[in-house]
Scaffold this motif. Structure first.
Motif, short mmCIF file in Angstrom:
data_model
loop_
_atom_site.label_atom_id
_atom_site.label_comp_id
_atom_site.label_asym_id
_atom_site.label_seq_id
_atom_site.Cartn_x
_atom_site.Cartn_y
_atom_site.Cartn_z
N PHE A 140 0.87 -1.18 0.00
CA PHE A 140 0.00 0.00 0.00
C PHE A 140 0.91 1.24 0.00
N PRO A 141 1.48 1.58 -1.13
CA PRO A 141 2.55 2.59 -1.16
C PRO A 141 2.13 3.99 -0.75
N ARG A 142 0.89 4.34 -0.88
CA ARG A 142 0.47 5.71 -0.57
C ARG A 142 -0.26 5.81 0.77
N VAL A 143 -0.16 4.77 1.57
CA VAL A 143 -0.86 4.75 2.86
C VAL A 143 0.15 4.83 3.99
N PRO A 144 -0.03 5.74 4.96
CA PRO A 144 0.90 5.80 6.11
C PRO A 144 0.88 4.50 6.90
N VAL A 145 2.03 4.09 7.38
CA VAL A 145 2.16 2.87 8.19
C VAL A 145 2.71 3.27 9.55
N ARG A 146 2.01 2.89 10.60
CA ARG A 146 2.44 3.16 11.97
C ARG A 146 2.60 1.83 12.70
N THR A 147 3.56 1.77 13.59
CA THR A 147 3.80 0.56 14.37
C THR A 147 3.68 0.87 15.86
N SER A 148 3.18 -0.10 16.60
CA SER A 148 3.04 0.03 18.05
C SER A 148 3.45 -1.29 18.67
N GLY A 149 4.48 -1.26 19.50
CA GLY A 149 4.98 -2.47 20.13
C GLY A 149 5.80 -2.13 21.35
N ARG A 150 6.61 -3.07 21.79
CA ARG A 150 7.35 -2.89 23.04
C ARG A 150 8.26 -1.68 22.99
N GLU A 151 8.95 -1.44 21.86
CA GLU A 151 9.87 -0.32 21.77
C GLU A 151 9.15 1.02 21.84
N SER A 152 7.98 1.11 21.21
CA SER A 152 7.23 2.35 21.18
C SER A 152 5.74 2.01 21.08
N VAL A 153 5.02 2.21 22.18
CA VAL A 153 3.59 1.90 22.23
C VAL A 153 2.81 3.19 22.03
N LEU A 154 1.95 3.20 21.02
CA LEU A 154 1.12 4.37 20.73
C LEU A 154 -0.15 4.32 21.58
N ALA A 155 -0.54 5.47 22.11
CA ALA A 155 -1.78 5.53 22.88
C ALA A 155 -2.99 5.64 21.96
#
Length: 691
Positions: free
Chosen positions: A482-497
């Motif tokens: 999905f080249p034009r879609v933002p990708v966000r990650t949430s895991g142990r290193e950085s958990v997003l609220a």
């Protein structure tokens, strides 16, 4: 009267006189005129020393050394010819009682110092900690270290705010969606102690419903305690409570506040300045006054099991508090644990759930697909997505964010030979090899040794294949698909609220799923379900369902187009429960099987882990209750693959014999310490993981 009878009476008189005699202290120490003996719990978490010790109270400390305060005492050593205690180190402790006499006939060592006049160990907290120590075969000192935070003199010197008057009884709000919800609130507001197992509806409403339950309890003039699995959940309930009641009525006991600020808030609860406390695991011991309600959210989350001896579980401590203090209890979550189902079946609690029509209206649509369903679209193949999952994500991205749950973190955490499928192992320690990135060298997950020249020991091939793909590799593949879609990650290193209510791919490991602002996620893909269902653990199915429901509950209702695709075997019991959105039914079936197998929570169980010799040594010393079963010992891998291989034995007893099992294990440990034999053994009552 015979001379023998006269001698016996005289001996009894002498003993009673000695017992009632004013205690003696070291020479040169003037004792307090009244209650000159302080019974002290010394802060030494040693099972053989799990008792109170008597100390003399110097006259200068007579007013300060009250029950519940912290003191410093000299422990160990001996009493010399001069009457002074020689040797021994200074230790912290708590005064638990002031007495006129001591059972010890010799001279008592005096208190070295009163550290603070703050009475932090209340009688209620002492009884609770004693009950927890007895239940988990631990020492009272170890439990108190979990229950009372370290002292900060600056916080103790500050006055706490004056308590606010009770609020008004809240409206039912979201509880109106449950047939018995308004009655539950009314019972709390009337000063009663209802006990319920709450199967929460999907969606964002549960923090506000917890806040209303707390408000109803405060309206009765009593206090409330809420324990949640992580800081993000605490923040959501904090926001809901502030919106409903305003500030000043509750305290947030979380580690991220810092030691001094957390102690300041803990003191506000202990002094009665605030009537409610919310927080993570450590808050289970918060000294809330006149406790009227204890709430545990998502009681199946592993974060609720303490990592320090004696390893208490939040749910069990909450049940002890509810029984001891006559409080209500609310055990809730979008999933239902087998332990919660047992509470309902035994009659200890009542179910609190919505009608099926309400559940179906608020839950997303759930579809199943297996890994064998290969996508025909080239982009879907590159993203490792079955066609149904690919199409669901593509359509949902036109309406909002899409959540993708991946069971493992990292890039490629598990590798195997590309020809014969033999797992790739480290030549130094035998641990699994992993790849940290697309161009990163292989390294051992256990010892960290780099592997630059790997080849299969079975067939000699130099080709590797991924057995498990982690969250970072998944994000990389989906970013290309999905080249034009933002990708966000949430895991142990950085958990997003949270994430914005805009089209995006959100890659998350279980438990780290951020909340989607606005209406919620348009869809969720639950990948690699086999990795959760295939775990060699008694709770694998229950845990997989809990993680799936937690993620799926963040998705929009079916009426708003919300969709969930789970990549797992469709006939698996946990998968079918997810499709039907029936966590209580799944827990009931699991409980039936546990009854047949005589596994917890139907029985009580303890695990004994250590070296083979140490485990055998302890088992040989135990005096177990009649009918106890010893399962094993069996080998278990050392933590992280490092150190010597250990063994574990499971000990199972019938219901009602849990206290006898804990007492036997504690006595066995004390005997081993007295004999000074062998390596240490770790004991866990009601272990979370049963392989």
């Amino acid at each position: 009267m015979s001379s023998t009878d006269g001698a016996g009476e005289q001996l009894a008189f002498i003993r009673e006189t000695v017992r009632k005699a004013k205690p003696r202290a070291a020479r040169g120490v003037e004792l307090a005129d009244r209650l000159p003996v302080a019974r002290v719990l010394v802060d030494k978490g040693v099972l053989s020393l799990d008792q109170f010790f008597d100390y003399a109270v110097p006259a200068a400390m007579a007013d300060e050394a009250r029950p519940g305060v912290r003191v410093r005492v000299r422990f160990g050593g001996r009493v010399g010819a001069s009457g002074r205690r020689e040797g021994g180190a200074l230790h912290d402790g708590f005064v638990v009682e002031r007495r006129e006499t001591s059972d010890y006939a010799g001279p008592l060592a005096p208190l070295a110092r009163v550290l603070s006049s703050e009475q932090v160990l209340t009688p209620e907290l002492l009884r609770l900690c004693r009950a927890v120590a007895d239940r988990y075969a631990g020492s009272l000192a170890d439990v108190l270290q979990l229950a009372i935070p370290p002292r900060h003199a600056g916080a103790e010197g500050e006055p706490s705010p004056r308590p606010l008057p009770p609020p008004s009884v809240p409206e039912p709000g979201g509880w109106a969606r449950y047939p018995h919800g308004p009655a539950f609130l009314s019972s709390l507001a009337a000063g009663h102690a209802p006990r319920a197992v709450w199967t929460a509806l999907p969606g964002p409403g549960w923090p506000e419903e917890i806040a209303r339950a707390v408000a109803a309890t405060l309206a009765s003039g009593r206090g409330a305690l809420v324990v949640l699995p992580d800081g993000r959940s605490v923040a959501r309930v904090d926001e809901a409570l502030t919106a409903l009641l305003g500030s000043g009525r509750h305290a947030v006991l979380a580690a991220d506040a810092g030691p001094q600020e957390r102690y300041r808030r803990w003191l506000a609860v202990s002094r009665g300045s605030v009537q409610a406390a919310i927080g993570t695991r450590a808050a289970m011991f918060a000294p809330v006054r006149r406790l009227g309600l204890v709430v545990v959210w998502s009681d199946g989350d592993s974060s609720h099991s303490d990592l320090n001896a004696p390893y208490p579980h939040v749910r069990e401590v909450a049940l002890l508090r509810a029984a001891e203090e006559g409080a209500g209890a609310l055990i809730g979550g979008v999933a239902t644990t087998v332990e919660a189902a047992q509470l309902v079946r035994s009659g200890w609690a009542r179910p609190l759930a919505a009608e099926r029509e309400t559940v179906r209206a608020l839950a997303p649509r759930v579809r199943t697909v297996t890994d064998l369903d290969q996508a025909r679209d080239a982009a879907a193949q590159a993203a490792r997505l079955p066609s149904v999952a690919w199409e669901t994500a593509r359509e949902a991205l036109t309406r909002g964010p899409v959540l993708i749950q991946v069971p493992r973190r990292g890039y490629v955490p598990s590798l195997a030979c590309g020809r014969c499928r033999t797992p790739a192992r480290c030549r130094a320690c035998g641990g699994p090899l992993q790849a940290g990135g697309a161009d990163a060298p292989l390294e051992c997950a256990w010892c960290g040794t780099a592997e630059t020249d790997w080849h299969c020991v079975e067939c000699g091939s130099f080709k590797l294949r991924a057995q498990v793909v982690g969250a970072r590799r998944t994000a990389e593949e989906l970013g290309r698909a999905f080249p034009r879609v933002p990708v966000r990650t949430s895991g142990r290193e950085s958990v997003l609220a949270s994430v914005p209510d805009a089209p995006a791919l959100v890659i998350s490991t279980p438990g780290a799923e951020p909340v989607a602002e606005g209406a919620g996620y348009a869809a969720a893909l639950l990948l690699d379900g086999w990795a959760l269902l295939g775990r060699p653990d008694l709770r694998a199915g229950e845990e997989a369902l809990r993680r799936w429901l937690t993620a799926a509950a963040l998705v929009r209702p079916v009426g708003e187009g919300g969709a969930v695709v789970v990549v797992a075997e469709p006939t698996a019991r946990a998968v079918q429960a997810l499709v039907r959105w029936d966590p209580a039914g799944h827990a009931g079936v699991e409980l039936d099987e546990r009854e047949q197998l005589r596994f917890p929570p139907v029985s009580r169980m303890a695990s004994v882990t250590g070296s083979a010799a140490a485990v055998a040594d302890l088992l040989g010393l135990l005096r177990l209750p009649e009918g106890a079963d010893v399962l094993g010992p069996v080998p278990v891998p050392a933590v992280g693959g490092k150190g010597e291989e250990t063994e574990r034995a499971l000990i199972r007893v019938a219901p009602g014999q849990g206290a006898a099992l804990a007492a036997a294990l504690k006595a066995g440990q004390i005997a081993r310490m007295a004999l000074r034999t062998g390596d240490p053994v770790r004991i866990r009552i009601d272990p979370v993981d049963i392989g």
